[in-house]
Design a protein around this motif. Structure first.
Motif, short mmCIF file in Angstrom:
data_model
loop_
_atom_site.label_atom_id
_atom_site.label_comp_id
_atom_site.label_asym_id
_atom_site.label_seq_id
_atom_site.Cartn_x
_atom_site.Cartn_y
_atom_site.Cartn_z
N SER A 1 9.93 28.83 -38.10
CA SER A 1 10.37 28.22 -36.86
C SER A 1 9.19 27.60 -36.09
O SER A 1 9.27 26.45 -35.63
CB SER A 1 11.07 29.26 -35.99
OG SER A 1 11.42 28.73 -34.74
N THR A 2 8.12 28.35 -35.94
CA THR A 2 6.95 27.81 -35.25
C THR A 2 6.32 26.67 -36.04
O THR A 2 5.79 25.72 -35.46
CB THR A 2 5.90 28.91 -35.00
OG1 THR A 2 5.58 29.57 -36.25
CG2 THR A 2 6.41 29.94 -34.01
N GLY A 3 6.38 26.75 -37.37
CA GLY A 3 5.90 25.64 -38.19
C GLY A 3 6.72 24.38 -37.94
O GLY A 3 6.19 23.27 -37.92
N THR A 4 8.03 24.56 -37.75
CA THR A 4 8.89 23.42 -37.45
C THR A 4 8.54 22.82 -36.11
O THR A 4 8.45 21.59 -35.95
CB THR A 4 10.37 23.86 -37.46
OG1 THR A 4 10.69 24.41 -38.74
CG2 THR A 4 11.29 22.68 -37.17
N ALA A 5 8.33 23.66 -35.10
CA ALA A 5 7.94 23.17 -33.78
C ALA A 5 6.62 22.40 -33.84
O ALA A 5 6.47 21.33 -33.23
CB ALA A 5 7.83 24.33 -32.80
N LEU A 6 5.68 22.94 -34.60
CA LEU A 6 4.38 22.28 -34.75
C LEU A 6 4.54 20.93 -35.46
O LEU A 6 3.92 19.93 -35.08
CB LEU A 6 3.43 23.18 -35.53
CG LEU A 6 1.94 22.88 -35.47
CD1 LEU A 6 1.45 22.85 -34.03
CD2 LEU A 6 1.16 23.93 -36.27
N GLY A 7 5.41 20.89 -36.46
CA GLY A 7 5.66 19.65 -37.18
C GLY A 7 6.32 18.60 -36.30
O GLY A 7 5.98 17.41 -36.36
N VAL A 8 7.27 19.03 -35.47
CA VAL A 8 7.93 18.10 -34.54
C VAL A 8 6.90 17.53 -33.57
O VAL A 8 6.88 16.32 -33.29
CB VAL A 8 9.06 18.82 -33.78
CG1 VAL A 8 9.57 17.94 -32.62
CG2 VAL A 8 10.20 19.16 -34.72
N GLY A 9 6.02 18.40 -33.07
CA GLY A 9 4.99 17.94 -32.15
C GLY A 9 4.04 16.94 -32.79
O GLY A 9 3.66 15.94 -32.17
N ALA A 10 3.66 17.20 -34.04
CA ALA A 10 2.74 16.28 -34.74
C ALA A 10 3.41 14.94 -35.01
O ALA A 10 2.79 13.88 -34.82
CB ALA A 10 2.27 16.92 -36.04
N ALA A 11 4.67 14.96 -35.44
CA ALA A 11 5.36 13.72 -35.77
C ALA A 11 5.60 12.85 -34.54
O ALA A 11 5.29 11.64 -34.53
CB ALA A 11 6.69 14.03 -36.46
N ILE A 12 6.14 13.45 -33.48
CA ILE A 12 6.43 12.66 -32.27
C ILE A 12 5.12 12.33 -31.55
O ILE A 12 5.00 11.26 -30.93
CB ILE A 12 7.41 13.41 -31.36
CG1 ILE A 12 8.72 13.69 -32.11
CG2 ILE A 12 7.68 12.60 -30.09
CD1 ILE A 12 9.77 14.38 -31.29
N GLY A 13 4.14 13.22 -31.64
CA GLY A 13 2.84 12.93 -31.05
C GLY A 13 2.20 11.71 -31.68
O GLY A 13 1.61 10.86 -30.99
N ALA A 14 2.34 11.58 -33.00
CA ALA A 14 1.80 10.41 -33.69
C ALA A 14 2.50 9.13 -33.22
O ALA A 14 1.87 8.09 -33.03
CB ALA A 14 1.96 10.57 -35.20
#
Length: 435
Positions: free
Chosen positions: A103-116
């Motif tokens: 779950s936290t990995g998913t949150a981190l991935g969402v942040g990286a993708a939208i952050g980019a």
């Protein structure tokens, strides 16, 4: 053999004694309120500090980035932490830890993708807004991971850890804000806010000893798709509408109008903190009422929504009596523009508070289609009222349009809850034999 988690949450267990149940409820409510107080206080202080330091227009730019963060946060919660809380609350430690890693990995991935995406959009936007969005993009992974730890701890029944994590964020925010004040730009304040959240996100790893697994995010999304995508739509409806209203208001009236609205919302910040803390327990408590005394669910929801609406009206009335000197000491130059919107914002919050009582009942009943229908209607009214009002009467018109929209949306929530309760009652009646 360990009971498997279900969509409803915890495995079936024997009912605890009444006294024990009440103490457990008080404990959950206390930590929920304490955690939300710590989280909201940090956000409140940041908003006040930036408003006083930068003035109306720059604060409007900061508010556009803030609203965008709210949308991204709801995307992350819908995909990552909402399914976690529903399916992995009260399970074995082994199951919880494995789920939290994904779950936290998913949150981190969402942040990286939208952050980019924000980093790419920043230079394209240019002006004052572009650098703000670029800085937000850099900080999104840490911001979303911190929030994911918070909900992970609540799923484990460790509200104390969630509260402590938010306190760490608040402590780290102090020196970060001091440095940002020396620079004196929107970008500096956004970086300070995000950097302090990243410190708390790192502390969350130390608290849990769990490493977020971004590589397993795809598997998590696939396994939780029946809940995740439904929650994604529900969570982003209203926050997306808020974002569209902010962008539209900035385009129609000016960025300063966005700052004025945000300033008025900040004045209700302490009251909203209490409501958000209560929201951590309202749905579970409504579900308990449904199981134990289903005919009392409507009354419970009415008391819940009515109490919140009454509290909002009382808080707004107190704000109307606030002397200008005190208001200026809080919001600085933003006070004059924001104080003219107190009545409209108060009515908006009261309408929303009344609707949350019905929303808790619909979630407890599992009436997902009705809930989504209400969210879509309320969001459409919010955007239409906010932008239509802005076109007709500027900032004040936008605020009145939103107030009318939230009251209308609340009425729809209650109509849908009444229909859902009637259906539940009919489905629960035993078959009557006539022969």
């Amino acid at each position: 053999m360990t009971a498997m988690p279900t969509e409803g949450g915890n495995p079936q267990t024997a009912a605890p004694p009444a006294g024990s149940a009440k103490r457990a409820l008080v404990g959950r409510l206390s930590w929920g309120l304490a955690d939300q107080a710590a989280s909201s206080m940090s956000n409140f202080v940041v908003g006040i500090y930036v408003a006083r330091s930068l003035g109306l227009t720059a604060f409007g730019v900061f508010s556009l980035a803030w609203v965008t963060y709210g949308v991204v946060l709801n995307i992350s919660r819908g995909l990552a932490t909402d399914p976690l809380v529903v399916r992995f609350s009260g399970v074995s430690d082994t199951s919880w830890r494995a789920a939290v890693a994904r779950s936290t990995g998913t949150a981190l991935g969402v942040g990286a993708a939208i952050g980019a995406a924000c980093l790419v959009a920043g230079p394209a936007l240019g002006g004052r807004v572009g650098p703000a969005f670029a800085c937000l993009g850099v900080m999104l992974p840490g911001l979303l991971l911190q929030d994911a730890w918070r909900f992970s701890f609540f799923a484990a029944g460790a509200g104390r850890k969630a509260c402590l994590n938010d306190v760490v964020w608040g402590v780290a925010l102090v020196p970060a804000m001091i440095v940002a004040a020396r620079v004196g730009s929107v970008a500096a304040y956004l970086l300070a806010w995000g950097a302090s959240a990243t410190v708390a996100a790192g502390y969350g790893y130390l608290q849990s000893g769990i490493r977020p697994r971004v590589t397993e995010a795809r598997g998590w999304l696939r396994e939780q798709r029946d809940l995740g995508y439904r929650y994604l739509v529900e969570n982003t409806c209203l926050s997306g509408a808020s974002q569209l209203r902010a962008y539209g208001l900035g385009a129609i009236v000016g960025v300063g109008a966005v700052g004025a609205v945000r300033g008025a919302e900040l004045l209700l910040g302490p009251f909203l903190a209490v409501l958000m803390g209560l929201s951590l327990v309202t749905v579970p408590e409504a579900a308990r009422v449904l199981r134990q005394a289903p005919r009392q669910l409507g009354r419970f929801c009415l008391l819940l929504g009515g109490g919140q609406a009454t509290g909002a009206l009382l808080w707004g009335s107190a704000l109307l009596l606030m002397p200008d000197r005190l208001g200026e000491s809080v919001l600085g130059g933003v006070w004059h523009s924001s104080s003219e919107l107190i009545v409209q914002i108060t009515l908006s919050v009261a309408g929303a508070g009344l609707g949350t009582g019905a929303a808790a009942g619909l979630r407890a009943l599992g009436a997902a289609r009705r809930s989504l229908r209400c969210q879509l209607f309320a969001s459409a009214c919010y955007v239409g009222g906010g932008l239509g009002g802005a076109a007709v009467a500027g900032t004040a018109g936008s605020a009145w349009g939103v107030a009318a929209a939230t009251v209308s949306g609340s009425a729809v929530w209650w109509l849908q809850l009444r229909s859902a309760l009637r259906e539940h009652h009919l489905n629960s009646l035993p078959e009557v034999r006539t022969s």
